[in-house]
Design an enzyme around this catalytic site. Structure first.
Site, PDB file in Angstrom:
ATOM      1  N   SER A  59       0.872  -1.177   0.000  1.00  0.00           N
ATOM      2  CA  SER A  59       0.000   0.000   0.000  1.00  0.00           C
ATOM      3  C   SER A  59       0.905   1.222   0.000  1.00  0.00           C
ATOM      4  O   SER A  59       2.103   1.101   0.246  1.00  0.00           O
ATOM      5  CB  SER A  59      -0.838  -0.019   1.291  1.00  0.00           C
ATOM      6  OG  SER A  59      -1.445   1.230   1.521  1.00  0.00           O
ATOM      7  N   TYR A  62      -1.695  -1.324  10.667  1.00  0.00           N
ATOM      8  CA  TYR A  62      -1.833  -1.430   9.203  1.00  0.00           C
ATOM      9  C   TYR A  62      -0.552  -0.958   8.526  1.00  0.00           C
ATOM     10  O   TYR A  62      -0.005  -1.623   7.643  1.00  0.00           O
ATOM     11  CB  TYR A  62      -3.041  -0.613   8.727  1.00  0.00           C
ATOM     12  CG  TYR A  62      -3.346  -0.781   7.237  1.00  0.00           C
ATOM     13  CD1 TYR A  62      -4.056  -1.885   6.776  1.00  0.00           C
ATOM     14  CD2 TYR A  62      -2.920   0.155   6.304  1.00  0.00           C
ATOM     15  CE1 TYR A  62      -4.326  -2.056   5.414  1.00  0.00           C
ATOM     16  CE2 TYR A  62      -3.185   0.005   4.947  1.00  0.00           C
ATOM     17  CZ  TYR A  62      -3.896  -1.099   4.502  1.00  0.00           C
ATOM     18  OH  TYR A  62      -4.158  -1.265   3.153  1.00  0.00           O
ATOM     19  N   LYS A 103       2.065  -3.198   6.258  1.00  0.00           N
ATOM     20  CA  LYS A 103       2.348  -2.912   4.846  1.00  0.00           C
ATOM     21  C   LYS A 103       3.821  -2.565   4.616  1.00  0.00           C
ATOM     22  O   LYS A 103       4.371  -2.874   3.556  1.00  0.00           O
ATOM     23  CB  LYS A 103       1.427  -1.797   4.342  1.00  0.00           C
ATOM     24  CG  LYS A 103      -0.060  -2.215   4.309  1.00  0.00           C
ATOM     25  CD  LYS A 103      -0.295  -3.382   3.372  1.00  0.00           C
ATOM     26  CE  LYS A 103      -1.754  -3.740   3.196  1.00  0.00           C
ATOM     27  NZ  LYS A 103      -1.956  -4.884   2.307  1.00  0.00           N
TER      28      LYS A 103
END
Ligand SMILES: NC(=O)c1ccc[n+]([C@@H]2O[C@H](COP(=O)([O-])OP(=O)(O)OC[C@H]3O[C@@H](n4cnc5c(N)ncnc54)[C@H](O)[C@@H]3O)[C@@H](O)[C@H]2O)c1
Length: 304
Positions: free
Chosen positions: A154, A167, A171
């Protein structure tokens, strides 16, 4: 940064290739399943939401199989790959797409109860799950003399942002996985590449969509990101050095940043500019240390 554009003539290289993909029920993964199928590939995909997944598989027909597979569970992933081999004979392309975001739950916020162990689901699914997929995937790709492994990171894998800490860490971890494996994988003819989508219209970004559109910022359709997955899965499959416009061969160890529907390779330039951002001398000395660590006689095993 280099714009990479799909050369449709390479799509024919997907015919009869076998793809294993995680998280294919909805969103980007679903679109990737559809695109692989539309170009003649056989697909085995996993997910944890059975209804839309089964509906997709039955719509596309017998060359697409769905299996319940929680990517955070190693046994589930083993079973997913074993099914692909049993049904279609081998595996050529692996896509680690499944991902979650627990938006709105900032476990680092001051109002959080420190005595309550927080959920680290993003680490379990987005990082541990991808580590599992890459490990099992490599095993199956080795059996056919190599293939393609595509991992979903991402912009949260390389930019800073508050409020999404696990998160972000998950990533960034996927990019770490790419850099950890790409040197040893390529000699085995296993190409590993990472996709870093910016805002893509799926349920993952629903909470921030409204403000985003008001600002007129660029967005991707799930199909745009799926096309970047296809670019990675086909870039090395052309004959006579033919590849996608803007792609550099071997297309391996690359990071595709996807914004406004377009794919840009960003890793080559980052590596090339190291003497500038790290300093020329630091960069040269670091290269010597890295060469030593990579050399045949060096081992991290203290007993050797
Ligand atoms: N949408 C974006 O803007 C965006 C941006 C950057 C990265 N990504 C990444 O792209 C990938 C796909 O996300 P999306 O936007 O399509 O989201 P999505 O929520 O639409 O799809 C994610 C899919 O993964 C599945 N999944 C979730 N947990 C799973 C598990 N434990 N095991 C198996 N499957 C599981 C979901 O059921 C769903 O089908 C993710 O890795 C995500 O982090 C998305």
């Amino acid at each position: 940064m280099a714009l990479v554009e799909l050369d449709p003539s390479l799509l024919s290289t997907l015919k009869d290739k076998v793809v294993v993909l995680t998280g294919g029920a909805i969103g980007i993964g679903r679109s990737a399943v559809e695109q692989f199928h539309a170009n003649g590939a056989k697909v085995v995909f996993g997910d944890v939401i059975d209804e839309p997944a089964q509906e997709l598989a039955s719509t596309l027909g017998p060359s697409v199989r769905y299996m319940h597979c929680d990517t955070a569970c190693y046994a589930d992933q083993l079973a997913l790959f074993a099914t692909a081999e049993k049904e279609f004979g081998h595996v050529d392309i692996v896509v680690a797409n499944a991902g979650v975001g627990q938006q709105g739950k900032d476990i680092y916020a001051p109002d959080q109860d420190i005595n309550e162990e927080p959920s680290l689901k993003e680490i379990d699914v987005n990082l541990k799950g991808v580590l599992f997929t890459a490990r099992i995937g490599q095993h199956y790709l080795r059996k056919v003399g190599g293939g393609d492994l595509v991992l979903l990171s991402s912009i949260a894998g390389f930019k800073e942002m508050g409020g999404l800490t696990p998160y972000m860490a998950s990533k960034h971890g996927v990019i770490g996985l790419l850099r950890a494996l790409r040197l040893t994988a390529l000699p085995e003819n296993i190409r590993i590449n990472v996709i870093c989508p910016w805002m893509t219209k799926t349920r993952l970004v629903a909470p921030v969509e409204g403000g985003w559109y008001k600002l007129g910022l660029p967005t991707n359709e799930p199909a745009d990101v799926a096309r970047a997955i296809i670019i990675c899965a086909t870039a090395n499959r052309g004959t006579g050095g033919k590849t996608h416009e803007g792609a550099v061969l071997p297309f391996s160890g690359k990071i595709l940043y996807i914004a406004g529907g377009k794919a840009y390779e960003i890793e080559d330039k980052l590596q090339e500019l190291e003497p500038e951002w790290l300093g020329k001398e630091n960069s040269e000395v670091l290269a010597k240390g890295q060469a030593y660590l990579q050399s045949d006689g060096t081992s991290w095993d203290s007993l050797k």
